[in-house]
Design a protein around this motif. Structure first.
Motif, PDB file in Angstrom:
ATOM      1  N   VAL A 111       0.719  -0.986   0.064  1.00  0.00           N
ATOM      2  CA  VAL A 111       0.003   0.019  -0.098  1.00  0.00           C
ATOM      3  C   VAL A 111       0.617   1.573  -0.064  1.00  0.00           C
ATOM      4  CG1 VAL A 111      -1.188   1.658   1.547  1.00  0.00           C
ATOM      5  CG2 VAL A 111      -1.744  -1.327   1.334  1.00  0.00           C
ATOM      6  N   LEU A 112       0.355   2.330  -0.860  1.00  0.00           N
ATOM      7  CA  LEU A 112       1.384   3.448  -0.951  1.00  0.00           C
ATOM      8  C   LEU A 112       0.046   4.558   0.017  1.00  0.00           C
ATOM      9  CD1 LEU A 112       3.423   5.554  -1.271  1.00  0.00           C
ATOM     10  CD2 LEU A 112       2.347   5.637  -4.047  1.00  0.00           C
ATOM     11  N   ASP A 113       0.381   5.117   0.517  1.00  0.00           N
ATOM     12  CA  ASP A 113      -0.166   6.248   1.072  1.00  0.00           C
ATOM     13  C   ASP A 113       0.627   7.431   0.440  1.00  0.00           C
ATOM     14  OD1 ASP A 113      -1.958   8.144   1.818  1.00  0.00           O
ATOM     15  OD2 ASP A 113      -1.615   7.386   4.239  1.00  0.00           O
ATOM     16  N   LEU A 114      -0.229   8.646  -0.589  1.00  0.00           N
ATOM     17  CA  LEU A 114       0.157   9.320  -1.478  1.00  0.00           C
ATOM     18  C   LEU A 114      -0.115  10.515  -0.559  1.00  0.00           C
ATOM     19  CD1 LEU A 114       1.582   9.746  -3.515  1.00  0.00           C
ATOM     20  CD2 LEU A 114       0.173  10.476  -5.106  1.00  0.00           C
ATOM     21  N   GLY A 115       0.990  11.784  -0.617  1.00  0.00           N
ATOM     22  CA  GLY A 115       0.247  12.828   0.753  1.00  0.00           C
ATOM     23  C   GLY A 115       0.052  12.756   1.775  1.00  0.00           C
ATOM     24  N   SER A 116       0.992  11.140   2.838  1.00  0.00           N
ATOM     25  CA  SER A 116       0.297  11.209   3.890  1.00  0.00           C
ATOM     26  C   SER A 116       0.318  11.883   4.787  1.00  0.00           C
ATOM     27  CB  SER A 116       1.068  10.098   4.667  1.00  0.00           C
ATOM     28  OG  SER A 116       2.908  10.862   4.058  1.00  0.00           O
ATOM     29  N   GLY A 117       0.626  13.129   5.303  1.00  0.00           N
ATOM     30  CA  GLY A 117       0.327  14.027   6.181  1.00  0.00           C
ATOM     31  C   GLY A 117       0.799  13.335   7.548  1.00  0.00           C
ATOM     32  N   CYS A 118      -0.335  13.221   7.993  1.00  0.00           N
ATOM     33  CA  CYS A 118       0.202  13.272   9.698  1.00  0.00           C
ATOM     34  C   CYS A 118      -0.079  11.324  10.155  1.00  0.00           C
ATOM     35  CB  CYS A 118      -0.870  13.347  10.665  1.00  0.00           C
ATOM     36  SG  CYS A 118      -2.371  12.365  10.328  1.00  0.00           S
ATOM     37  N   GLY A 119       0.207  10.361   8.338  1.00  0.00           N
ATOM     38  CA  GLY A 119       0.353   8.550   8.706  1.00  0.00           C
ATOM     39  C   GLY A 119      -0.685   8.254   8.576  1.00  0.00           C
ATOM     40  N   ALA A 120      -2.042   9.030   8.821  1.00  0.00           N
ATOM     41  CA  ALA A 120      -3.566   8.094   9.182  1.00  0.00           C
ATOM     42  C   ALA A 120      -4.056   7.228   8.880  1.00  0.00           C
ATOM     43  CB  ALA A 120      -4.774   9.114  10.067  1.00  0.00           C
ATOM     44  N   SER A 121      -3.709   7.421   7.175  1.00  0.00           N
ATOM     45  CA  SER A 121      -4.227   6.598   6.422  1.00  0.00           C
ATOM     46  C   SER A 121      -2.893   4.951   6.385  1.00  0.00           C
ATOM     47  CB  SER A 121      -4.463   6.780   4.908  1.00  0.00           C
ATOM     48  OG  SER A 121      -5.995   8.085   4.929  1.00  0.00           O
ATOM     49  N   ALA A 122      -1.743   5.135   6.468  1.00  0.00           N
ATOM     50  CA  ALA A 122      -1.235   4.599   6.489  1.00  0.00           C
ATOM     51  C   ALA A 122      -0.804   3.691   7.827  1.00  0.00           C
ATOM     52  CB  ALA A 122       0.795   4.790   6.159  1.00  0.00           C
ATOM     53  N   ILE A 123      -1.157   3.993   8.518  1.00  0.00           N
ATOM     54  CA  ILE A 123      -1.451   3.641  10.008  1.00  0.00           C
ATOM     55  C   ILE A 123      -2.346   2.656   9.977  1.00  0.00           C
ATOM     56  CG2 ILE A 123      -1.891   3.771  12.849  1.00  0.00           C
ATOM     57  CD1 ILE A 123       0.008   6.333  11.873  1.00  0.00           C
ATOM     58  N   ALA A 124      -3.859   3.016   9.555  1.00  0.00           N
ATOM     59  CA  ALA A 124      -4.906   2.480   8.966  1.00  0.00           C
ATOM     60  C   ALA A 124      -4.940   0.833   8.046  1.00  0.00           C
ATOM     61  CB  ALA A 124      -6.440   3.375   9.259  1.00  0.00           C
ATOM     62  N   ALA A 125      -4.475   1.220   6.412  1.00  0.00           N
ATOM     63  CA  ALA A 125      -4.040   0.279   6.128  1.00  0.00           C
ATOM     64  C   ALA A 125      -3.149  -0.577   6.744  1.00  0.00           C
ATOM     65  CB  ALA A 125      -2.990   0.879   5.190  1.00  0.00           C
ATOM     66  N   LYS A 126      -2.424  -0.361   8.045  1.00  0.00           N
ATOM     67  CA  LYS A 126      -1.086  -1.957   8.795  1.00  0.00           C
ATOM     68  C   LYS A 126      -2.258  -2.280   9.576  1.00  0.00           C
ATOM     69  CE  LYS A 126       3.145  -3.879   8.641  1.00  0.00           C
ATOM     70  NZ  LYS A 126       3.093  -3.871   7.988  1.00  0.00           N
ATOM     71  N   LEU A 127      -2.783  -1.955  10.244  1.00  0.00           N
ATOM     72  CA  LEU A 127      -3.691  -2.193  11.474  1.00  0.00           C
ATOM     73  C   LEU A 127      -4.461  -2.852  10.829  1.00  0.00           C
ATOM     74  CD1 LEU A 127      -4.720   1.231  13.209  1.00  0.00           C
ATOM     75  CD2 LEU A 127      -2.832  -1.016  14.179  1.00  0.00           C
ATOM     76  N   SER A 128      -4.916  -2.722   9.658  1.00  0.00           N
ATOM     77  CA  SER A 128      -5.578  -3.645   9.121  1.00  0.00           C
ATOM     78  C   SER A 128      -4.840  -4.526   7.907  1.00  0.00           C
ATOM     79  CB  SER A 128      -6.753  -2.881   7.966  1.00  0.00           C
ATOM     80  OG  SER A 128      -7.798  -2.194   8.369  1.00  0.00           O
ATOM     81  N   GLY A 129      -4.025  -5.092   8.360  1.00  0.00           N
ATOM     82  CA  GLY A 129      -3.122  -5.851   8.025  1.00  0.00           C
ATOM     83  C   GLY A 129      -2.846  -6.364   6.740  1.00  0.00           C
ATOM     84  N   ALA A 130      -2.670  -4.334   6.124  1.00  0.00           N
ATOM     85  CA  ALA A 130      -1.119  -4.682   4.875  1.00  0.00           C
ATOM     86  C   ALA A 130      -0.241  -4.725   4.903  1.00  0.00           C
ATOM     87  CB  ALA A 130      -1.188  -3.044   4.435  1.00  0.00           C
ATOM     88  N   ALA A 131       0.583  -5.358   4.060  1.00  0.00           N
ATOM     89  CA  ALA A 131       1.807  -6.923   3.886  1.00  0.00           C
ATOM     90  C   ALA A 131       3.192  -5.539   3.782  1.00  0.00           C
ATOM     91  CB  ALA A 131       2.145  -6.964   2.980  1.00  0.00           C
ATOM     92  N   HIS A 132       2.586  -4.132   3.485  1.00  0.00           N
ATOM     93  CA  HIS A 132       3.649  -3.272   3.434  1.00  0.00           C
ATOM     94  C   HIS A 132       3.039  -1.833   2.718  1.00  0.00           C
ATOM     95  CE1 HIS A 132       7.818  -1.420   2.504  1.00  0.00           C
ATOM     96  NE2 HIS A 132       7.469  -1.112   1.195  1.00  0.00           N
ATOM     97  N   VAL A 133       3.716  -0.960   3.909  1.00  0.00           N
ATOM     98  CA  VAL A 133       2.875   0.186   3.133  1.00  0.00           C
ATOM     99  C   VAL A 133       4.366   1.483   3.326  1.00  0.00           C
ATOM    100  CG1 VAL A 133       1.344   1.965   4.173  1.00  0.00           C
ATOM    101  CG2 VAL A 133       0.767  -0.105   4.867  1.00  0.00           C
ATOM    102  N   VAL A 134       4.304   2.474   2.355  1.00  0.00           N
ATOM    103  CA  VAL A 134       4.738   2.962   1.990  1.00  0.00           C
ATOM    104  C   VAL A 134       4.078   4.598   2.088  1.00  0.00           C
ATOM    105  CG1 VAL A 134       6.300   4.987   0.520  1.00  0.00           C
ATOM    106  CG2 VAL A 134       6.365   1.988   0.894  1.00  0.00           C
ATOM    107  N   ALA A 135       4.409   5.018   3.099  1.00  0.00           N
ATOM    108  CA  ALA A 135       3.732   6.656   3.696  1.00  0.00           C
ATOM    109  C   ALA A 135       4.477   8.112   3.192  1.00  0.00           C
ATOM    110  CB  ALA A 135       3.667   7.212   5.014  1.00  0.00           C
TER     111      ALA A 135
END
Length: 262
Positions: A111-135
């Motif tokens: 998962v890529l969180d583009l324009g991630s800001g505080c990282g909330a969506s990236a964190i939500a993705a990781k909490l939801s089981g994403a294998a790899h997340v880039v903010a």
């Protein structure tokens, strides 16, 4: 009242209506002092842990609140670039809520969180089981804030990239997240072109969170979007925004007729 961010960028938060401007002397000073530890200490001293009144009360974030110094401080005293990372924007809230409610969307995916800001969506993705997340955010302060927010939520540090990747050769992400990114016509056009390349090259899925700002509603990309969810914003979030009461999540794919196969 906080006098922080340029109204023309997000045109939604009534307490954030002024530009931060740095003098050349200030910028020179920053170039020698903007270490990770300096930024981390600055964030600790000038934000509060919040999020309980957002669409995702289970996610804790270091952001601005009315009790923070720079909620009311003169903008010219802010020592970095505009702190867009310090606000939990409504589009990002909807996107994060959707991921937490539908973990299968990103479970096991890159998962890529583009324009991630505080990282909330990236964190939500990781909490939801994403294998790899880039903010990805071009503000290095946002990257430090994201890592601090990972700690708050019991996560290992996420990969943070501060180079602009819009227009670059598409990487093999399974899912790209964009929250509150359609605030400028030129940026929206470049996003449209780049997202098309990602989809055609790698079959990437794209989710967009936006509360219905005019720049988003009027852009040509709207005809390629399928609404997946709509959330009513909490009262405190409504009060901070100009006439925005809801925020939605959209599935972007020019060839899709329904969102059912996401």
């Amino acid at each position: 009242m906080l006098r922080l961010l340029k109204y023309q960028k997000y045109a939604s938060v009534k307490t954030l209506v002024s530009v931060f401007k740095l003098t050349n002397r200030q910028r020179c000073f920053l170039s020698s002092s903007k270490s990770g530890e300096y930024i981390r200490r600055f964030i600790l001293e000038n934000t509060e842990i919040a999020g309980e009144h957002s669409l995702t009360p289970e996610v804790r974030l270091r952001i601005f609140t009315p009790r923070c110094r720079f909620w009311r401080e003169r903008p010219e005293l802010w020592p970095f670039d505009d702190p867009y990372w310090a606000i939990y924007w409504p589009g990002g809230q909807a996107l994060s809520r959707y991921l937490l409610d539908h973990p299968g969307v990103c479970q096991g995916r890159s998962v890529l969180d583009l324009g991630s800001g505080c990282g909330a969506s990236a964190i939500a993705a990781k909490l939801s089981g994403a294998a790899h997340v880039v903010a990805n955010d071009i503000d290095s302060v946002a990257a430090v804030a994201t890592l601090m927010n990972c700690e708050l939520n019991g996560l290992e540090p996420l990969a943070c990239v501060t180079d602009s990747i819009i227009g670059s050769e598409p990487h093999g992400f399974d899912l790209i997240l964009l929250g509150d990114m359609f605030y400028d016509e030129a940026l929206a056009a470049s996003l449209h072109s780049w997202l098309d390349r990602c989809i055609k090259t790698h079959g990437t899925k794209v989710l967009i969170g936006d509360p219905g700002r005019a720049q988003f509603q009027e852009h040509g990309i709207r005809r390629f979007l399928h609404q997946l969810a709509q959330y009513e914003l909490p009262e405190s979030i409504r009060e901070e925004n100009y006439g925005l009461t809801c925020s939605s999540v959209w599935y972007y794919n020019p060839e899709l007729t329904t969102g059912e196969d996401l």
